[in-house]
Design a protein around this motif. Structure first.
Motif, PDB file in Angstrom:
ATOM      1  N   UNK A 116       1.077  -1.593   0.426  1.00  0.00           N
ATOM      2  CA  UNK A 116       0.063  -0.223   0.391  1.00  0.00           C
ATOM      3  C   UNK A 116       1.115   1.118  -0.135  1.00  0.00           C
ATOM      4  N   UNK A 117       2.596   0.349  -0.091  1.00  0.00           N
ATOM      5  CA  UNK A 117       3.127   2.613   0.592  1.00  0.00           C
ATOM      6  C   UNK A 117       2.611   3.442  -0.709  1.00  0.00           C
ATOM      7  N   UNK A 118       2.853   2.866  -1.964  1.00  0.00           N
ATOM      8  CA  UNK A 118       2.721   3.977  -3.342  1.00  0.00           C
ATOM      9  C   UNK A 118       1.332   5.075  -3.556  1.00  0.00           C
ATOM     10  N   UNK A 119       0.284   4.028  -2.862  1.00  0.00           N
ATOM     11  CA  UNK A 119      -1.203   4.741  -2.591  1.00  0.00           C
ATOM     12  C   UNK A 119      -0.738   5.577  -1.770  1.00  0.00           C
ATOM     13  N   UNK A 120      -0.503   5.715  -0.513  1.00  0.00           N
ATOM     14  CA  UNK A 120      -0.693   6.268   0.131  1.00  0.00           C
ATOM     15  C   UNK A 120       0.586   7.529  -0.168  1.00  0.00           C
TER      16      UNK A 120
END
Length: 160
Positions: A124-128
């Motif tokens: 989920x890092x790229x989304x956040x």
């Protein structure tokens, strides 16, 4: 005396960040006043002072919300050091450079924070980072621009 003033500036930014900043929230995005103050201190004082102050104020933030203890201290120390180290290689008085530095500092800070936090997974890092990091970076840079322009033009608007 200058160090005491810088510490008080960071403590004031921290107090405003934890109490008053909710009034400036736009679409769940809030500017980072502590990072804004730390960036201006790093541009004026250099890497050693910025790293120490970044660690101190980051640790204060970690004590306030201890879910990932030490992560704010690490992120703010690294960003303070990077900006303080690079200040001799740039024209720090130029407003466009300050905007770019604030934007980059907020992006780097959020990336370090999201990489280290246990609240989100690496998937989920790229989304956040794109959803919240870029928005916070733009918002922090715009607010920093307004503050810097206000401080620059203050003698012209309110002569002594």
């Amino acid at each position: 005396m200058g160090t005491i003033r810088d510490i008080l500036l960071l403590v004031l930014a921290f107090a405003l960040q934890t109490t008053w900043i909710d009034f400036l929230e736009i679409s769940s995005l809030k500017p980072d006043l502590v990072l804004l103050a730390l960036t201006f201190i790093a541009l004026r004082k250099g890497p050693l002072v910025a790293t120490c102050m970044g660690f101190g104020i980051g640790f204060m933030q970690d004590i306030y919300l201890p879910a990932d203890l030490g992560l704010n201290a690490l992120a703010k120390s690294l960003v303070g050091f990077a900006i303080g180290y690079g200040r001799s290689r740039i024209v720090a008085d130029n407003i466009q450079v300050q905007i770019a530095l604030l934007f980059g500092a907020a992006l780097c800070h959020d990336l370090i924070y999201y990489l280290g936090t246990s609240a989100i997974g690496l998937v989920d890092l790229p989304y956040f980072w794109l959803r919240y990091g870029v928005g916070r970076a733009v918002y922090t840079a715009l607010l920093g621009t307004l503050i810097s322009a206000g401080l620059t033009f203050r003698p012209h608007l309110f002569p002594a």
